[in-house]
Every structure is written in structure tokens, then in C-alpha cells.
Design an enzyme around this catalytic site. Structure first.
Site, short mmCIF file in Angstrom:
data_model
loop_
_atom_site.label_atom_id
_atom_site.label_comp_id
_atom_site.label_asym_id
_atom_site.label_seq_id
_atom_site.Cartn_x
_atom_site.Cartn_y
_atom_site.Cartn_z
N PHE A 1 -2.68 -7.43 -8.71
CA PHE A 1 -3.73 -7.11 -7.76
C PHE A 1 -5.00 -7.85 -7.62
CE2 PHE A 1 -3.80 -3.72 -11.09
CZ PHE A 1 -5.06 -4.32 -11.53
N LYS B 1 -10.08 4.35 -5.88
CA LYS B 1 -8.74 4.97 -6.19
C LYS B 1 -8.67 6.09 -5.07
CE LYS B 1 -10.04 6.98 -10.38
NZ LYS B 1 -9.63 7.16 -11.72
N LYS C 1 -1.26 2.22 -5.36
CA LYS C 1 -1.62 2.17 -6.74
C LYS C 1 -0.40 2.45 -7.66
CE LYS C 1 -5.05 4.12 -10.11
NZ LYS C 1 -4.22 4.17 -11.15
#
Length: 275
Positions: free
Chosen positions: A115, A191, A44
Site C-alpha cells: 500500500f 482507517k 484494510k
């Protein structure tokens, strides 16, 4: 007169629609009881999210980004979603570069890390392949696809998370490889972080005492437009002397919530957006 007024109103409505917030996929927080074996995982990146609609580059909130023409002229004629990024630990510098009203030389160091290819067909790999085919024919040194690894199990996930965080990375993203493209908060996009974080708006200050006399002791912040509290840890001496201005958006880390919905052990991390 009425015809001109109507035309003006239609123009305003049209501009409002064009300037609207792009409808993008949003991450859900990973829970340890989730089955993520076989999912795709990637780092991330702690950058500035940017959406390319095929003609113009926008922030997540729908603001046009003043990227140089050389940066956008060769981007593909289809949608992209990714992060404008310098390197780990340089979010503030990235934000300073891409948030200016005019293009600047700092863009020479910015990369656009993708992404997602919004509204493309197939699972995530197939959607990213659309960009991969384009880049094979039109290589751009500043445009790249964020590497995706297959997550075999939770042990591998934890090892990869530790590896990324040790290098100064923010965390990981998990994606369901067979899920079709979707928007909004998604259970197919997660996440993963060791410590939770979120954003708040600075609404005031608490004066410092003792060694912080004459400086800011804590930031008075608000979340969700209804809950306010102080954040006193995580601030450097320089930030206490020159604190984030009122109205700015900050990121802070925390561990869980109180019964009143206030983040526990809140600690300042960085300024996310100036007022």
C-alpha cells in the site's frame, strides 16, 4: 583494552540503530465530518505488516522476518510497505507462519500486498507506480499492489465498507492522493471500520463461574501501561480452557470510552502476538 571496549560499544550502538523500529506512516481514525471526496480507498487487509528496506524484511516493530530466500531475492531494491496476508479471516495462521525463527513451507501461501512505497516522490499513485513499473518488468505472483478506488462521496464509502465487511474484511483505508510521503500518525491516511479495535496486554485472569467453573471467566488486560480492565466476552470455550498466555498481545473491539478512559463493551477478537 580501551580501544577494544570502544569498538565494542560502537558495534552495539550500530546494531541497535539497525534493529530500530522503522519510521512508517500510521493511520488516523476516520471521522464522519471529514471531507474525503476524491480520496483513494482500499481494503484494510488483516495481515502482518511488513517493511522491506531493499535488502531485508522487517515487522512493524523492527524485528527481522525469517522469509525464505526465494521470497526476498526478487523483491525490488527499494523500500516497500504492506501486509503479509493469506486471506480474510486467517490472521492467526498468517502470524504463525511469518513469526517463526526459521523459513517454513507456509510462506508458499503468503502474498505481500503493498500500500506504500516509502520515500518515493509524488502522490500515492505516483509512488505506487514505481512498484508497478518494476512488476511489469519483474512479475512476482506473491507481490502485488493493493487496488485503490477513487471515493466519490460518503455514500460510496459506506457501501464499500459494508461490502468488505460482509465478505469478512476488516475495514477500509482512505488516503489523500496528493499528499507526499510522510511518517508517523497522519491525517492523510485514515482507517474506516464499523467497530473500533485496539491492542492490549494480558496481565492476568478472572476465574470463571457457573458453566465456566474451572475455566477463565475473563482476561485481565492493560492498555497504555496505565489502565487495566477485564474482557469477558468474545472468548470461545476452547480459549477459556486454554487462554492467551500472560504477556501476550491481544486485539479487542469496543465502542467508545468511559469517563475514566476504559473501553466500553470490550470483546476479545484474537491473539495479536505471543510473549
Amino acid at each position: 583494552m580501551k580501544r577494544n571496549l570502544l569498538a565494542g560499544l560502537l558495534c552495539i550502538i550500530s546494531l541497535s540503530i539497525q534493529a530500530g523500529v522503522p519510521d512508517l506512516i500510521l493511520l488516523t481514525r476516520y471521522q464522519t465530518d471529514m471531507d474525503i471526496n476524491g480520496w483513494l480507498m482500499s481494503e484494510k487487509l488483516d495481515g502482518v505488516r511488513a517493511y522491506w528496506d531493499g535488502r531485508q524484511l522487517y515487522s512493524r516493530k523492527g524485528n527481522k522476518l525469517a522469509a525464505p530466500n526465494w521470497f526476498t531475492d526478487k523483491l525490488p531494491p527499494f523500500e516497500l510497505d504492506g501486509e503479509l496476508w493469506l486471506q480474510r479471516g486467517r490472521f492467526q495462521q498468517t502470524l504463525s507462519i511469518v513469526s517463526r525463527d526459521q523459513p517454513n513451507a507456509g510462506w508458499n501461501d503468503i502474498s505481500y500486498n503493498i500500500f506504500e512505497v516509502p520515500n518515493a516522490r509524488g502522490g500515492l499513485v505516483q509512488r505506487l507506480d514505481k512498484l508497478r513499473v518494476y512488476l511489469n518488468a519483474n512479475p512476482l505472483k506473491y507481490l502485488q499492489i493493493i487496488p485503490q478506488l477513487i471515493c466519490k462521496d460518503k455514500a460510496q464509502l459506506n457501501e464499500q465498507l459494508a461490502r468488505v465487511e460482509q465478505k469478512g474484511g476488516e475495514g477500509l483505508v482512505l488516503r489523500n492522493p496528493v499528499s507526499q510521503y510522510e511518517t508517523g500518525r497522519s491525517p492523510n491516511a485514515l482507517k474506516v471500520k464499523s467497530v473500533d479495535d485496539m491492542e492490549a496486554i494480558v496481565i492476568g485472569y478472572k476465574p470463571g463461574k457457573g458453566k465456566y467453573l474451572g475455566k477463565v471467566g475473563a482476561l485481565w488486560v492493560e492498555i497504555n501501561n496505565d489502565k487495566s480492565f477485564y474482557i469477558g466476552t468474545g472468548l470461545t470455550d476452547q480459549e477459556r480452557s486454554s487462554p492467551p498466555p500472560i504477556g501476550s498481545e491481544i486485539t479487542f473491539k469496543y465502542r467508545g470510552f468511559t469517563n475514566n478512559g476504559i473501553p466500553r463493551f470490550a470483546s476479545f477478537m484474537r491473539v495479536r502476538k505471543l510473549p
